[in-house]
Motif scaffolding. Structure first.
Motif, PDB file in Angstrom:
ATOM      1  N   LEU A 276      43.544  11.419  26.757  1.00  0.00           N
ATOM      2  CA  LEU A 276      42.153  11.496  28.688  1.00  0.00           C
ATOM      3  C   LEU A 276      40.725  11.655  27.591  1.00  0.00           C
ATOM      4  O   LEU A 276      39.831  12.555  27.238  1.00  0.00           O
ATOM      5  N   PRO A 277      40.148  10.312  27.445  1.00  0.00           N
ATOM      6  CA  PRO A 277      39.009  10.037  26.962  1.00  0.00           C
ATOM      7  C   PRO A 277      38.079  10.348  27.535  1.00  0.00           C
ATOM      8  O   PRO A 277      36.949  10.583  27.516  1.00  0.00           O
ATOM      9  N   GLY A 278      37.538  10.379  29.741  1.00  0.00           N
ATOM     10  CA  GLY A 278      36.186  11.117  29.079  1.00  0.00           C
ATOM     11  C   GLY A 278      35.713   9.797  29.602  1.00  0.00           C
ATOM     12  O   GLY A 278      34.508  10.531  29.606  1.00  0.00           O
ATOM     13  N   VAL A 279      35.559   8.915  30.128  1.00  0.00           N
ATOM     14  CA  VAL A 279      34.797   7.854  29.818  1.00  0.00           C
ATOM     15  C   VAL A 279      34.515   6.987  30.608  1.00  0.00           C
ATOM     16  O   VAL A 279      33.371   6.336  31.012  1.00  0.00           O
ATOM     17  N   HIS A 280      35.205   7.493  31.759  1.00  0.00           N
ATOM     18  CA  HIS A 280      34.860   6.583  33.097  1.00  0.00           C
ATOM     19  C   HIS A 280      33.157   7.508  33.322  1.00  0.00           C
ATOM     20  O   HIS A 280      33.069   8.423  33.753  1.00  0.00           O
ATOM     21  N   PRO A 281      32.681   6.030  34.141  1.00  0.00           N
ATOM     22  CA  PRO A 281      31.570   6.766  33.714  1.00  0.00           C
ATOM     23  C   PRO A 281      31.592   7.593  36.087  1.00  0.00           C
ATOM     24  O   PRO A 281      30.253   8.223  35.490  1.00  0.00           O
ATOM     25  N   THR A 282      31.801   7.689  36.681  1.00  0.00           N
ATOM     26  CA  THR A 282      31.599   8.576  37.496  1.00  0.00           C
ATOM     27  C   THR A 282      32.395   9.920  37.353  1.00  0.00           C
ATOM     28  O   THR A 282      32.512  10.801  37.959  1.00  0.00           O
ATOM     29  N   ASN A 283      33.243  10.180  35.876  1.00  0.00           N
ATOM     30  CA  ASN A 283      33.852  11.475  35.388  1.00  0.00           C
ATOM     31  C   ASN A 283      32.101  12.322  35.433  1.00  0.00           C
ATOM     32  O   ASN A 283      31.058  11.969  35.537  1.00  0.00           O
ATOM     33  N   ILE A 284      32.221  13.871  36.091  1.00  0.00           N
ATOM     34  CA  ILE A 284      31.263  14.092  36.420  1.00  0.00           C
ATOM     35  C   ILE A 284      29.985  14.933  34.978  1.00  0.00           C
ATOM     36  O   ILE A 284      29.458  15.077  35.036  1.00  0.00           O
ATOM     37  N   CYS A 285      31.259  15.304  34.200  1.00  0.00           N
ATOM     38  CA  CYS A 285      31.050  15.411  33.104  1.00  0.00           C
ATOM     39  C   CYS A 285      29.684  13.740  32.763  1.00  0.00           C
ATOM     40  O   CYS A 285      28.287  14.285  31.758  1.00  0.00           O
ATOM     41  N   ASN A 286      29.710  12.797  32.791  1.00  0.00           N
ATOM     42  CA  ASN A 286      28.745  11.962  32.606  1.00  0.00           C
ATOM     43  C   ASN A 286      28.037  11.020  33.726  1.00  0.00           C
ATOM     44  O   ASN A 286      27.189  10.037  33.473  1.00  0.00           O
ATOM     45  N   ARG A 287      28.245  12.149  34.971  1.00  0.00           N
ATOM     46  CA  ARG A 287      26.951  11.841  35.941  1.00  0.00           C
ATOM     47  C   ARG A 287      25.756  12.286  36.136  1.00  0.00           C
ATOM     48  O   ARG A 287      24.685  12.976  36.525  1.00  0.00           O
ATOM     49  N   THR A 288      25.093  12.342  34.737  1.00  0.00           N
ATOM     50  CA  THR A 288      23.690  13.214  34.084  1.00  0.00           C
ATOM     51  C   THR A 288      22.960  11.897  33.926  1.00  0.00           C
ATOM     52  O   THR A 288      22.749  11.011  34.067  1.00  0.00           O
ATOM     53  N   LEU A 289      21.466  12.351  33.625  1.00  0.00           N
ATOM     54  CA  LEU A 289      20.463  11.139  33.731  1.00  0.00           C
ATOM     55  C   LEU A 289      21.261  10.460  32.510  1.00  0.00           C
ATOM     56  O   LEU A 289      19.665   9.012  32.688  1.00  0.00           O
ATOM     57  N   SER A 290      21.816  10.354  31.525  1.00  0.00           N
ATOM     58  CA  SER A 290      21.967  10.330  30.732  1.00  0.00           C
ATOM     59  C   SER A 290      22.954   9.020  30.742  1.00  0.00           C
ATOM     60  O   SER A 290      23.467   7.961  29.741  1.00  0.00           O
ATOM     61  N   GLY A 291      23.719   9.484  31.889  1.00  0.00           N
ATOM     62  CA  GLY A 291      25.328   8.521  31.813  1.00  0.00           C
ATOM     63  C   GLY A 291      26.196   8.953  31.160  1.00  0.00           C
ATOM     64  O   GLY A 291      26.719   8.395  30.679  1.00  0.00           O
ATOM     65  N   ALA A 292      25.937  10.243  29.979  1.00  0.00           N
ATOM     66  CA  ALA A 292      26.649  10.358  29.152  1.00  0.00           C
ATOM     67  C   ALA A 292      26.925  11.884  29.418  1.00  0.00           C
ATOM     68  O   ALA A 292      26.365  12.819  29.915  1.00  0.00           O
ATOM     69  N   GLY A 293      28.241  12.188  29.253  1.00  0.00           N
ATOM     70  CA  GLY A 293      27.991  13.807  28.969  1.00  0.00           C
ATOM     71  C   GLY A 293      29.791  13.758  27.639  1.00  0.00           C
ATOM     72  O   GLY A 293      29.776  12.808  27.581  1.00  0.00           O
ATOM     73  N   VAL A 294      29.831  15.301  27.728  1.00  0.00           N
ATOM     74  CA  VAL A 294      30.856  15.591  26.647  1.00  0.00           C
ATOM     75  C   VAL A 294      32.345  15.752  27.398  1.00  0.00           C
ATOM     76  O   VAL A 294      32.168  17.313  28.449  1.00  0.00           O
ATOM     77  N   GLN A 295      33.591  15.696  26.893  1.00  0.00           N
ATOM     78  CA  GLN A 295      35.325  16.242  27.989  1.00  0.00           C
ATOM     79  C   GLN A 295      35.785  17.121  27.169  1.00  0.00           C
ATOM     80  O   GLN A 295      36.601  16.469  26.317  1.00  0.00           O
ATOM     81  N   LEU A 296      35.996  18.521  26.671  1.00  0.00           N
ATOM     82  CA  LEU A 296      36.565  19.099  25.988  1.00  0.00           C
ATOM     83  C   LEU A 296      38.092  19.332  26.529  1.00  0.00           C
ATOM     84  O   LEU A 296      38.212  19.502  27.503  1.00  0.00           O
ATOM     85  N   GLU A 297      39.362  18.495  26.172  1.00  0.00           N
ATOM     86  CA  GLU A 297      40.596  18.969  26.098  1.00  0.00           C
ATOM     87  C   GLU A 297      41.013  20.175  25.770  1.00  0.00           C
ATOM     88  O   GLU A 297      41.530  20.389  24.242  1.00  0.00           O
ATOM     89  N   LEU A 298      41.350  22.095  25.814  1.00  0.00           N
ATOM     90  CA  LEU A 298      41.514  23.357  25.291  1.00  0.00           C
ATOM     91  C   LEU A 298      43.381  23.123  25.991  1.00  0.00           C
ATOM     92  O   LEU A 298      43.768  23.034  27.316  1.00  0.00           O
TER      93      LEU A 298
END
Length: 197
Positions: A140-162
Motif C-alpha cells: 500500500l505505497p500511498g503514492v496516488h496523487p489524490t491520496n489525502i496525504c498527498n493533497r498538500t501544497l507540496s503534492g506529497a505526504g507520508v502514509q504510515l500503516e500500523l
C-alpha cells in the motif's frame, strides 16, 4: 472488503454527523498536519495515535466512525477520501503524515509510504532509532496523487500503516506511545526533511 460509499458526500447523505461519525479539525497553522482519516471503529486506535503525535501544537484531522460495523461501512479509500474539512486543511499544509491501520500479518513493522520520500525516510530512521521496526510499504505505497496525504501544497505526504497488534500495544502502554510519538515528531519538526514543490 469494498467500500460502501465512493466518496464523502454519499456517506454524509446516509449518516448523521455527531451520531454516526465525528470529524475533528485543529488547524494550528503548522506546515505539517497529522491525519487519521479512518479513525474510530474503522481502523481502531489510529485517531488516538494521531492525537498523540500532534499533541497540542501540530495541526490535526480525524474522521472517526462511532459505531461498530464492517470495515467498509465508513471506510473511504485514501485516494477517494474527499471530506471537505480534510481537503481544506491538507491544502493549507506543506506536507502531512497519515496514520492508518492494517490487519495483523506477522510483523509489527511500520509500513512507510507516501510521496514525501525525504520525510518518509526520516520517519523510518527515527522510528528505528527508537526501537521500532520500519520498512517501505510495497503493498500500500500511498503514492496516488489524490491520496489525502498527498493533497498538500507540496503534492506529497507520508502514509504510515500500523498493524492491529502494534496499535493496540501503543494504546495500552503510555511509555511506548510516548517513544513512538517522540520519534515521529523528531522527524516531522525538521523542516529540511519536507519535500517542497
Amino acid at each position: 472488503m469494498a467500500d460502501r460509499y465512493p466518496d464523502f458526500a454519499t456517506l454524509a447523505a446516509a449518516h448523521e454527523a455527531g451520531k454516526d461519525y465525528q470529524i475533528t479539525v485543529k488547524d494550528r497553522g503548522t506546515p505539517v498536519v497529522i491525519l487519521a482519516p479512518h479513525g474510530g471503529t474503522i481502523e481502531p486506535e489510529t485517531a488516538h495515535i494521531a492525537q498523540a503525535v500532534a499533541a497540542d501544537d501540530l495541526s490535526l484531522y480525524l474522521f472517526e466512525a462511532l459505531h461498530p460495523g464492517a470495515h467498509g461501512d465508513f471506510h473511504i479509500t485514501s485516494h477517494r477520501f474527499d471530506e471537505p474539512n480534510a481537503l481544506a486543511l491538507v491544502a493549507r499544509s506543506v506536507t502531512s503524515v497519515a496514520v492508518h491501520g492494517r490487519k495483523n500479518d506477522g510483523t509489527d513493522a511500520v509500513w512507510l509510504g507516501g510521496r514525501a520520500e525525504g520525510l518518509r525516510d526520516a520517519i523510518g530512521d527515527a522510528l528505528r532509532d527508537a526501537g521500532f521496526a520500519a520498512e517501505l510499504n510495497t503493498a500500500l505505497p500511498g503514492v496516488h496523487p489524490t491520496n489525502i496525504c498527498n493533497r498538500t501544497l507540496s503534492g506529497a505526504g507520508v502514509q504510515l500503516e500500523l498493524s492491529r497488534s502494534l496499535r493496540h500495544a501503543l494504546s495500552e502502554h503510555t511509555a511506548m506511545m510516548d517513544r513512538f510519538s517522540a520519534a515521529l515528531r523528531k522527524a516531522i519538526t525538521k523542516a529540511d526533511t519536507f519535500d517542497r514543490a
